[in-house]
Each structure stands twice: as C-alpha cells, then as structure tokens.
Design a protein around this motif. Structure first.
Motif, PDB file in Angstrom:
ATOM      1  N   ILE A 136     101.119  16.602  97.914  1.00 53.93           N
ATOM      2  CA  ILE A 136     102.022  16.328  99.045  1.00 53.93           C
ATOM      3  C   ILE A 136     101.297  16.547 100.360  1.00 53.93           C
ATOM      4  O   ILE A 136     101.401  15.738 101.286  1.00 53.93           O
ATOM      5  CB  ILE A 136     103.269  17.222  98.948  1.00 53.93           C
ATOM      6  N   ARG A 139      99.264  13.852 101.498  1.00 58.18           N
ATOM      7  CA  ARG A 139     100.071  12.682 101.865  1.00 58.18           C
ATOM      8  C   ARG A 139      99.882  11.505 100.917  1.00 58.18           C
ATOM      9  O   ARG A 139      99.968  10.340 101.323  1.00 58.18           O
ATOM     10  CB  ARG A 139      99.783  12.255 103.311  1.00 58.18           C
ATOM     11  N   PHE A 141     101.978  10.161  98.740  1.00 57.83           N
ATOM     12  CA  PHE A 141     103.388  10.328  98.440  1.00 57.83           C
ATOM     13  C   PHE A 141     103.790   9.720  97.099  1.00 57.83           C
ATOM     14  O   PHE A 141     104.613  10.287  96.383  1.00 57.83           O
ATOM     15  CB  PHE A 141     104.222   9.718  99.566  1.00 57.83           C
ATOM     16  N   ASN A 142     103.244   8.587  96.745  1.00 52.80           N
ATOM     17  CA  ASN A 142     103.600   7.970  95.468  1.00 52.80           C
ATOM     18  C   ASN A 142     103.160   8.850  94.295  1.00 52.80           C
ATOM     19  O   ASN A 142     103.908   9.054  93.328  1.00 52.80           O
ATOM     20  CB  ASN A 142     102.977   6.583  95.355  1.00 52.80           C
ATOM     21  N   GLN A 145     105.381  11.953  94.109  1.00 60.18           N
ATOM     22  CA  GLN A 145     106.681  11.677  93.503  1.00 60.18           C
ATOM     23  C   GLN A 145     106.566  11.597  91.981  1.00 60.18           C
ATOM     24  O   GLN A 145     107.432  12.081  91.253  1.00 60.18           O
ATOM     25  CB  GLN A 145     107.244  10.363  94.060  1.00 60.18           C
ATOM     26  N   LEU A 168     108.142  17.089 100.276  1.00 59.57           N
ATOM     27  CA  LEU A 168     107.763  15.680 100.239  1.00 59.57           C
ATOM     28  C   LEU A 168     108.546  14.893 101.278  1.00 59.57           C
ATOM     29  O   LEU A 168     107.975  14.062 102.009  1.00 59.57           O
ATOM     30  CB  LEU A 168     108.011  15.113  98.840  1.00 59.57           C
ATOM     31  N   ASP A 169     109.852  15.149 101.382  1.00 58.08           N
ATOM     32  CA  ASP A 169     110.669  14.450 102.376  1.00 58.08           C
ATOM     33  C   ASP A 169     110.218  14.799 103.790  1.00 58.08           C
ATOM     34  O   ASP A 169     110.144  13.928 104.667  1.00 58.08           O
ATOM     35  CB  ASP A 169     112.139  14.832 102.169  1.00 58.08           C
ATOM     36  N   GLN A 171     107.182  15.755 104.773  1.00 60.16           N
ATOM     37  CA  GLN A 171     105.896  15.120 105.052  1.00 60.16           C
ATOM     38  C   GLN A 171     106.078  13.627 105.337  1.00 60.16           C
ATOM     39  O   GLN A 171     105.406  13.063 106.209  1.00 60.16           O
ATOM     40  CB  GLN A 171     104.944  15.312 103.867  1.00 60.16           C
ATOM     41  N   ARG A 172     106.966  12.987 104.603  1.00 57.90           N
ATOM     42  CA  ARG A 172     107.230  11.574 104.871  1.00 57.90           C
ATOM     43  C   ARG A 172     107.798  11.372 106.270  1.00 57.90           C
ATOM     44  O   ARG A 172     107.395  10.454 106.998  1.00 57.90           O
ATOM     45  CB  ARG A 172     108.195  11.020 103.831  1.00 57.90           C
ATOM     46  N   LYS A 173     108.737  12.223 106.655  1.00 62.53           N
ATOM     47  CA  LYS A 173     109.307  12.117 108.000  1.00 62.53           C
ATOM     48  C   LYS A 173     108.255  12.405 109.064  1.00 62.53           C
ATOM     49  O   LYS A 173     108.229  11.746 110.118  1.00 62.53           O
ATOM     50  CB  LYS A 173     110.480  13.085 108.142  1.00 62.53           C
ATOM     51  N   LEU A 175     105.021  11.846 108.809  1.00 59.66           N
ATOM     52  CA  LEU A 175     104.145  10.677 108.896  1.00 59.66           C
ATOM     53  C   LEU A 175     104.833   9.544 109.643  1.00 59.66           C
ATOM     54  O   LEU A 175     104.210   8.880 110.490  1.00 59.66           O
ATOM     55  CB  LEU A 175     103.746  10.228 107.488  1.00 59.66           C
ATOM     56  N   ASP A 176     106.119   9.317 109.367  1.00 63.44           N
ATOM     57  CA  ASP A 176     106.853   8.266 110.090  1.00 63.44           C
ATOM     58  C   ASP A 176     106.893   8.568 111.582  1.00 63.44           C
ATOM     59  O   ASP A 176     106.718   7.662 112.415  1.00 63.44           O
ATOM     60  CB  ASP A 176     108.279   8.155 109.547  1.00 63.44           C
TER      61      ASP A 176
END
Length: 343
Positions: A136, A139, A141-142, A145, A168-169, A171-173, A175-176
């Motif tokens: 995670i 980064r 992400f796939n 998951q 994970l959520d 880190q995704r936010k 990165l966005d």
C-alpha cells in the motif's frame, strides 16, 4: 497354615505386576508417541515455517516469480513443502499464485482442517498484513487489493483487514489529491503564461502607439516650422517678384523612410528543435543613405532566444531615406519581427 498363605499372598503382591497398571502405562506411552508425530512435530514445523527469514537469508535467497506447474495436481505434502519454501523466501502473499498463503489455503481445500496449514495461516497472518501494508505504501493499489482479498480468505473476521482497507482508501485519496494539485498547478502556470503574453502584447501596442504619436508630433512640428519660415522668406523678396507656387515639398515637408530591401531573420536551430515561437521589438536608425545602424532590442518574448537573429537580419535592411523638404534625413524606427514555425 493361615499365616503361611498370608505371607505368600503378600510376597506375590510385592513382586508381581498388576495387568491393569501395565495396560494403562502402554496406553499413555502410545498416546505420547501419537501426540508427538501428529500434533507437536507438525506444529513445530509450522512455527519454523512461520518465522520470517533473517536478513542474511533474505539477501541470499532470490524470489521465484513463476509458480510451480499445475498446482492443483500437487499433493498435500508437496503443497506444504512449497508453502515452507515460500515462507523461507519471504513470499508470504506475493507474487500471485506462488505464495505461502495460497499454498496453505490450497492444502485446506484438499484437506479441510489440516492442522499444519491452519496453524501456519494463523501464525503468519500478521506478517502477511505487514507485507500488504508495504505494498500500500508503495502505491501499488491493484496488488494491495489482491493481497487484502487473499488475507480475507484466510481470516475474514480479523480486525487488521479493516485497518488495511482504510490505509488503502487513504492512499488512493492522497494520490488523487496530489494528481489534482498537479493539474491545478499546470493550469495556473498556463494562465500565468497567457497573462504574461497578454501583458507583453499590450505593452508592445502601447509602445507602437507612443511611437506613432511621437512621429505625428514631429511631423506637425516640422509643418509649423515650415509655415513660420514661409512669410519671412516672402517678406525678404522684392515686391515685384511674383509669389512662387507651393511645391510638393512644401505640401509634404517630411516623408517617411521606405523599406526597399528586407532580409528575413534566420530561425534559431535550438528554438526550432524546442518548438518555440516568439517576437522581437527592435529600434534602429536609418541614415541619409538608407542604411541601417544602431540596431538594439527593445523587448522580446521569450527573452534572448531570437534577439541575435533579429539584429542580424535588420542590420542588412535597406531603406529609401526619409526626407525633409526634399533633403535626406536620419530617422529612428521601431519594428516587430515575428518568429513562427508556420504550422
């Protein structure tokens, strides 16, 4: 007689082994041996497999990326062997299809309740979660998951899964948000460049307007001087002398310099390779013989990219000189040279 029989009975009790006691001892020994081979030894093997390899082992053992051929056809012992190898090589939850967790779960599919696989999954869950957390943080992400889903198959109720999903959520936010900030910064930079170009264009237009006003004022001043000189010249002539008709020079005392030979500037190679375009404002003098001198750069965009090419080209221009009352005169002009790639 009774005493003798009592003595013999006591001697027999002291020297003989009770059959019930012997049977109990045999059963206990058998249970101990069975426990060693069925419970204690497999558990020790699982514990050893669950222990992460040392740093020296991690450096010396390379990860195998290709899974063994036809995993479904492997026996339980072969799957356990593959799982132990994967544990030693730190392949806990990755790569896909060739990691310890998948091998142990395949064992449980073939032999539900297998104590070695069940204990190993329970003992190594925290290590697998730590490896997933590293994924995670990287980064990926796939992959993260996939690893979380794999851990969920091993222990779906473990609270660590909630923590991993939250990370994970987050880190995704993050990165966005970083990507959106980069887009906003790029838009701001483009807007700043557009504003700078608009300001430069406005400045150039103001400079051109000021130059035109200056030239107009010079022409008006020359006209007034010529008008003031004409009465004095007429008064100095004899009365009988006829008044001369106004000539074209009197009607237009000043004429602008006219470009008769223009040399196009050379497009700089570096600017052409960089796909750059721009302009240069130059100021120069046109002498009485029509030659150009004193070429200087007033403004340019971008700075210092096209200046030399503009100066070299303008220096080779030729003009029909400006005149005042028919006489050549030196004037100062300002021109803008555009550098476009002609797309």
């Amino acid at each position: 007689m009774d005493n003798r029989y009592r003595f013999l009975a006591r001697r027999r009790m002291r020297g003989a082994v009770n059959p019930v006691t012997l049977a109990v001892v045999v059963i206990v020994v058998a249970l101990a041996v069975a426990a060693w081979f069925l419970i204690i030894k497999p558990y020790r093997d699982a514990a050893e497999a669950a222990t992460p390899a040392s740093a020296a082992t991690q450096k010396s053992v390379a990860k195998r990326e290709a899974p063994p051929a036809d995993v479904d056809s492997l026996s339980v012992d072969q799957l356990l062997s593959e799982a132990r190898t994967a544990m030693n090589e730190q392949r806990l939850v990755a790569p896909a299809g060739n990691n310890a967790f998948e091998f142990y779960m395949k064992v449980l599919q073939k032999q539900p309740g297998n104590p070695v696989a069940a204990d190993a999954l329970r003992e190594t869950f925290s290590y697998g979660a730590a490896a997933t957390e590293q994924t995670i943080n990287q980064r990926d992400f796939n992959e993260a998951q996939r690893e979380i889903d794999l851990l969920a198959k091993a222990d779906p109720e473990n609270y660590t899964l909630t923590i991993l999903r939250s990370k994970l959520d987050a880190q995704r936010k993050t990165l966005d948000r970083e990507q959106q900030q980069a887009v906003d910064a790029q838009k701001a930079q483009q807007l700043a460049q557009q504003n700078a170009a608009a300001a430069a264009k406005q400045q150039a237009e103001q400079a051109a307007a000021a130059e035109a006003q200056r030239q107009q004022a010079a022409r008006e001043q020359a006209s007034r001087v010529a008008a003031q000189q004409s009465p004095a010249a007429n008064a100095a002539r004899p009365a009988a002398a006829p008044t001369p008709k106004p000539t074209s020079a009197d009607a237009e005392p000043i004429s602008d310099a006219v470009l008769v030979r223009q040399v196009s500037p050379r497009y700089p190679t570096a600017a052409m390779r960089a796909n750059q375009e721009g302009w240069v404002d130059v100021e120069f003098s046109v002498s009485t013989d029509g030659s150009v001198s004193n070429v200087t750069v007033v403004d340019s965009q971008p700075k210092h990219v096209f200046d030399r090419s503009a100066i070299d080209a303008v220096s080779r221009w030729e003009y029909k000189p400006a005149t005042r009352n028919g006489e050549p005169m030196t004037v100062t002009l300002r021109r803008r040279l555009q550098f476009n790639l002609g797309r």
